[in-house]
Design a protein around this motif. Structure first.
Motif, PDB file in Angstrom:
ATOM      1  N   ASP A 179     -52.004 -14.383  21.023  1.00 62.74           N
ATOM      2  CA  ASP A 179     -50.596 -14.717  21.258  1.00 62.74           C
ATOM      3  C   ASP A 179     -50.309 -14.822  22.754  1.00 62.74           C
ATOM      4  OD1 ASP A 179     -50.085 -14.863  18.608  1.00 62.74           O
ATOM      5  OD2 ASP A 179     -48.927 -13.018  18.455  1.00 62.74           O
ATOM      6  N   PHE A 180     -50.971 -14.001  23.538  1.00 60.18           N
ATOM      7  CA  PHE A 180     -50.818 -14.079  24.994  1.00 60.18           C
ATOM      8  C   PHE A 180     -51.284 -15.438  25.496  1.00 60.18           C
ATOM      9  CE2 PHE A 180     -51.898 -13.290  29.436  1.00 60.18           C
ATOM     10  CZ  PHE A 180     -50.891 -12.422  29.860  1.00 60.18           C
ATOM     11  N   VAL A 181     -52.435 -15.886  24.978  1.00 62.21           N
ATOM     12  CA  VAL A 181     -52.984 -17.191  25.360  1.00 62.21           C
ATOM     13  C   VAL A 181     -52.053 -18.319  24.917  1.00 62.21           C
ATOM     14  CG1 VAL A 181     -54.880 -18.812  24.926  1.00 62.21           C
ATOM     15  CG2 VAL A 181     -55.379 -16.394  25.387  1.00 62.21           C
ATOM     16  N   GLU A 182     -51.539 -18.217  23.699  1.00 65.05           N
ATOM     17  CA  GLU A 182     -50.649 -19.261  23.194  1.00 65.05           C
ATOM     18  C   GLU A 182     -49.359 -19.323  24.005  1.00 65.05           C
ATOM     19  OE1 GLU A 182     -49.327 -22.442  21.132  1.00 65.05           O
ATOM     20  OE2 GLU A 182     -51.345 -21.562  21.058  1.00 65.05           O
ATOM     21  N   ALA A 183     -48.850 -18.175  24.407  1.00 61.76           N
ATOM     22  CA  ALA A 183     -47.646 -18.162  25.240  1.00 61.76           C
ATOM     23  C   ALA A 183     -47.919 -18.837  26.584  1.00 61.76           C
ATOM     24  CB  ALA A 183     -47.170 -16.723  25.449  1.00 61.76           C
ATOM     25  N   ALA A 184     -49.105 -18.617  27.123  1.00 56.31           N
ATOM     26  CA  ALA A 184     -49.473 -19.259  28.391  1.00 56.31           C
ATOM     27  C   ALA A 184     -49.495 -20.778  28.234  1.00 56.31           C
ATOM     28  CB  ALA A 184     -50.826 -18.744  28.867  1.00 56.31           C
ATOM     29  N   LYS A 185     -50.008 -21.251  27.097  1.00 57.02           N
ATOM     30  CA  LYS A 185     -50.037 -22.697  26.835  1.00 57.02           C
ATOM     31  C   LYS A 185     -48.626 -23.274  26.796  1.00 57.02           C
ATOM     32  CE  LYS A 185     -54.259 -22.928  23.997  1.00 57.02           C
ATOM     33  NZ  LYS A 185     -54.758 -23.197  22.617  1.00 57.02           N
ATOM     34  N   ARG A 186     -47.722 -22.539  26.174  1.00 56.32           N
ATOM     35  CA  ARG A 186     -46.367 -23.054  25.967  1.00 56.32           C
ATOM     36  C   ARG A 186     -45.473 -22.905  27.201  1.00 56.32           C
ATOM     37  NH1 ARG A 186     -44.610 -21.439  19.751  1.00 56.32           N
ATOM     38  NH2 ARG A 186     -46.655 -21.778  18.774  1.00 56.32           N
ATOM     39  N   LEU A 187     -45.891 -22.055  28.126  1.00 56.10           N
ATOM     40  CA  LEU A 187     -45.072 -21.819  29.322  1.00 56.10           C
ATOM     41  C   LEU A 187     -45.899 -22.095  30.585  1.00 56.10           C
ATOM     42  CD1 LEU A 187     -43.371 -18.480  28.179  1.00 56.10           C
ATOM     43  CD2 LEU A 187     -42.321 -20.768  28.207  1.00 56.10           C
ATOM     44  N   PRO A 188     -46.274 -23.357  30.798  1.00 60.72           N
ATOM     45  CA  PRO A 188     -47.153 -23.698  31.927  1.00 60.72           C
ATOM     46  C   PRO A 188     -46.518 -23.467  33.294  1.00 60.72           C
ATOM     47  CG  PRO A 188     -46.261 -25.680  30.916  1.00 60.72           C
ATOM     48  CD  PRO A 188     -45.892 -24.544  30.004  1.00 60.72           C
ATOM     49  N   GLU A 189     -45.198 -23.255  33.328  1.00 55.00           N
ATOM     50  CA  GLU A 189     -44.517 -23.031  34.604  1.00 55.00           C
ATOM     51  C   GLU A 189     -44.760 -21.632  35.163  1.00 55.00           C
ATOM     52  OE1 GLU A 189     -41.237 -22.530  31.384  1.00 55.00           O
ATOM     53  OE2 GLU A 189     -43.200 -23.504  31.627  1.00 55.00           O
ATOM     54  N   TYR A 190     -45.325 -20.737  34.325  1.00 58.08           N
ATOM     55  CA  TYR A 190     -45.610 -19.374  34.766  1.00 58.08           C
ATOM     56  C   TYR A 190     -47.120 -19.135  34.792  1.00 58.08           C
ATOM     57  CZ  TYR A 190     -40.748 -18.874  33.161  1.00 58.08           C
ATOM     58  OH  TYR A 190     -39.402 -19.045  32.953  1.00 58.08           O
ATOM     59  N   THR A 191     -47.554 -18.229  35.657  1.00 57.52           N
ATOM     60  CA  THR A 191     -48.952 -17.818  35.697  1.00 57.52           C
ATOM     61  C   THR A 191     -49.122 -16.584  34.815  1.00 57.52           C
ATOM     62  OG1 THR A 191     -49.291 -18.655  37.934  1.00 57.52           O
ATOM     63  CG2 THR A 191     -50.827 -16.970  37.171  1.00 57.52           C
ATOM     64  N   PHE A 192     -50.069 -16.642  33.897  1.00 59.49           N
ATOM     65  CA  PHE A 192     -50.351 -15.525  32.986  1.00 59.49           C
ATOM     66  C   PHE A 192     -51.684 -14.887  33.386  1.00 59.49           C
ATOM     67  CE2 PHE A 192     -47.111 -17.664  30.710  1.00 59.49           C
ATOM     68  CZ  PHE A 192     -46.613 -16.827  29.718  1.00 59.49           C
ATOM     69  N   ILE A 193     -51.681 -13.577  33.545  1.00 57.19           N
ATOM     70  CA  ILE A 193     -52.900 -12.852  33.935  1.00 57.19           C
ATOM     71  C   ILE A 193     -53.150 -11.729  32.944  1.00 57.19           C
ATOM     72  CG2 ILE A 193     -54.102 -11.591  35.755  1.00 57.19           C
ATOM     73  CD1 ILE A 193     -52.149 -12.800  37.770  1.00 57.19           C
ATOM     74  N   TRP A 194     -54.324 -11.768  32.301  1.00 56.87           N
ATOM     75  CA  TRP A 194     -54.711 -10.722  31.352  1.00 56.87           C
ATOM     76  C   TRP A 194     -55.752  -9.830  32.029  1.00 56.87           C
ATOM     77  CZ3 TRP A 194     -53.328  -9.659  26.162  1.00 56.87           C
ATOM     78  CH2 TRP A 194     -54.126  -8.705  25.510  1.00 56.87           C
ATOM     79  N   PHE A 195     -55.363  -8.601  32.350  1.00 58.51           N
ATOM     80  CA  PHE A 195     -56.275  -7.641  32.954  1.00 58.51           C
ATOM     81  C   PHE A 195     -57.002  -6.862  31.866  1.00 58.51           C
ATOM     82  CE2 PHE A 195     -53.011  -8.223  36.209  1.00 58.51           C
ATOM     83  CZ  PHE A 195     -53.765  -8.316  37.376  1.00 58.51           C
ATOM     84  N   GLY A 196     -58.282  -6.596  32.093  1.00 66.26           N
ATOM     85  CA  GLY A 196     -59.066  -5.836  31.124  1.00 66.26           C
ATOM     86  C   GLY A 196     -60.380  -6.532  30.848  1.00 66.26           C
ATOM     87  N   TYR A 197     -61.313  -5.795  30.302  1.00 63.57           N
ATOM     88  CA  TYR A 197     -62.643  -6.360  30.063  1.00 63.57           C
ATOM     89  C   TYR A 197     -63.302  -5.691  28.862  1.00 63.57           C
ATOM     90  CZ  TYR A 197     -67.569  -7.464  30.622  1.00 63.57           C
ATOM     91  OH  TYR A 197     -68.854  -7.891  30.397  1.00 63.57           O
ATOM     92  N   THR A 198     -64.004  -6.493  28.094  1.00 60.65           N
ATOM     93  CA  THR A 198     -64.872  -6.036  27.021  1.00 60.65           C
ATOM     94  C   THR A 198     -66.114  -6.924  27.046  1.00 60.65           C
ATOM     95  OG1 THR A 198     -62.879  -5.651  25.696  1.00 60.65           O
ATOM     96  CG2 THR A 198     -64.991  -5.500  24.557  1.00 60.65           C
ATOM     97  N   PRO A 199     -67.326  -6.350  26.951  1.00 61.47           N
ATOM     98  CA  PRO A 199     -68.517  -7.208  26.893  1.00 61.47           C
ATOM     99  C   PRO A 199     -68.351  -8.256  25.797  1.00 61.47           C
ATOM    100  CG  PRO A 199     -69.167  -4.915  27.110  1.00 61.47           C
ATOM    101  CD  PRO A 199     -67.680  -4.919  26.879  1.00 61.47           C
ATOM    102  N   LEU A 200     -68.514  -9.528  26.157  1.00 58.26           N
ATOM    103  CA  LEU A 200     -68.188 -10.595  25.222  1.00 58.26           C
ATOM    104  C   LEU A 200     -69.083 -10.613  23.987  1.00 58.26           C
ATOM    105  CD1 LEU A 200     -67.325 -13.525  27.667  1.00 58.26           C
ATOM    106  CD2 LEU A 200     -65.763 -12.127  26.294  1.00 58.26           C
ATOM    107  N   TYR A 201     -70.292 -10.075  24.107  1.00 56.14           N
ATOM    108  CA  TYR A 201     -71.181 -10.078  22.943  1.00 56.14           C
ATOM    109  C   TYR A 201     -70.703  -9.105  21.855  1.00 56.14           C
ATOM    110  CZ  TYR A 201     -73.179  -5.700  24.757  1.00 56.14           C
ATOM    111  OH  TYR A 201     -73.350  -4.417  25.209  1.00 56.14           O
TER     112      TYR A 201
END
Length: 335
Positions: A179-201
């Motif tokens: 949902d965070f990613v989708e909100a970023a798509k719909r609101l291109p006028e703002y910069t969205f930054i997701w902090f945090g990490y998980t090994p992708l595998y």
């Protein structure tokens, strides 16, 4: 009164909510002058306070019981908040529940962060006393600091008029990252930054692809960032957006509230009754609602909830949590 605080595999959990809970517990005990150790080989203690549920935790509890020690088990996890996380997490969730229940059932007393998680544990059939005590927040760490805000904006090369929405969490579906990613798509006028990490595998393919193949120009995944940068982000962003679907508390929400930040969350039971829509936060249930709330907060067409949010965080300050833990320990020793 001397407490043995135990966290198994500290290195593995240090960037998680449980890792921050460990630091908060240590500080809380220090705030009340309660003597403690984190050395599991130290047998000079009155109460074992266990925060993890792996094999060594269970062994330490058994050893403590044989020595006649009291045991407090801190229930940071539930089956519900294990789901929608790692690869195959939903399939093995029932097994995970058996593992945590094995540890939780060994305690003389159970602590858990919120009334919501307390209700879940009671639904598991646990018979020990269960009390809700927040993981707490280091209020002073999140006081507004202009230099930290400048460090954050410099780190991401943000222009003076660039508006920023941040989120913090592991790369889990449960955390609401999609949902965070989708909100970023719909609101291109703002910069969205997701902090945090998980090994992708360790995460499902659809989450892995969202992060590794990110082609959204206004969306950033900087990974795990600590210190002045993340603290400056909490204070210097225009909104904190946390669309998590399930939590036992959500320490990052406390951090945002402590930072005088406008907070937008999903309307889920864990945030009741301590988060109140339109008072100390804004709550939504869909991407459409989230986007409306984000726009309203960023453009200041919605009233600020910053002051009320900060007051909420103050009720969960480290000294307050220390007082609550001291009361629990006294109850346990009298049992």
């Amino acid at each position: 009164m001397r407490i043995l605080l135990y966290f198994e595999n500290e290195k593995m959990i240090k960037t998680s909510g449980i890792g921050r809970a460990m630091k908060h517990q240590m500080a809380a005990l220090e705030s009340q002058g309660i003597d403690y150790t984190t050395d599991p080989t130290d047998e000079n203690y009155d109460i074992l306070h266990v925060n993890t549920y792996m094999i060594n935790s269970s062994r330490l509890i058994s050893k403590a019981e044989k020595a006649g020690k009291k045991v407090v088990v801190h229930a940071h996890s539930t089956e519900e908040d294990f789901r929608d996380s790692f690869v195959l997490s939903n399939q093995i969730a029932p097994i995970f529940k058996k593992i945590i229940m094995n540890v939780y059932s060994q305690g003389d007393y159970i602590l858990t962060p919120t009334p919501y998680s307390k209700r879940i544990l009671e639904g598991y059939g646990l018979t020990q006393p269960i009390e809700a005590v927040s993981n707490g927040i280091d209020i002073h760490r999140f006081n507004y600091n202009e230099e930290k805000v400048k460090a954050f904006r410099k780190y991401f090369s943000l222009k003076e008029d660039q508006k920023v929405v941040i989120g913090v969490g592991l790369y889990f579906d449960r955390k609401g990252i999609l949902d965070f990613v989708e909100a970023a798509k719909r609101l291109p006028e703002y910069t969205f930054i997701w902090f945090g990490y998980t090994p992708l595998y360790t995460v499902p393919k659809h989450i892995r692809e969202v992060v590794s193949e990110n082609d959204i120009p206004n969306l950033l995944f900087p990974g795990y960032v600590k210190g002045p940068i993340i603290e400056g982000a909490y204070s210097g962003a225009n909104a904190f957006f946390f669309p998590s679907k399930e939590e036992t508390e959500g320490i990052v929400v406390l951090e945002a509230l402590a930072s005088y930040q406008n907070v937008i969350v999903r309307d889920i039971p864990v945030f009741d009754p301590w988060l109140v829509d339109k008072e100390n936060c804004y709550k939504g249930n869909s991407v459409e609602e989230f986007c409306q709330l984000i726009t309203g907060v960023v453009e200041q067409s919605l009233p600020s909830t910053k002051e009320a949010g900060r007051q909420t965080a103050l009720t969960r300050s480290i000294p307050e949590i220390g007082k609550q833990l001291a009361l629990v320990y006294e109850k346990v020793l009298m049992k």
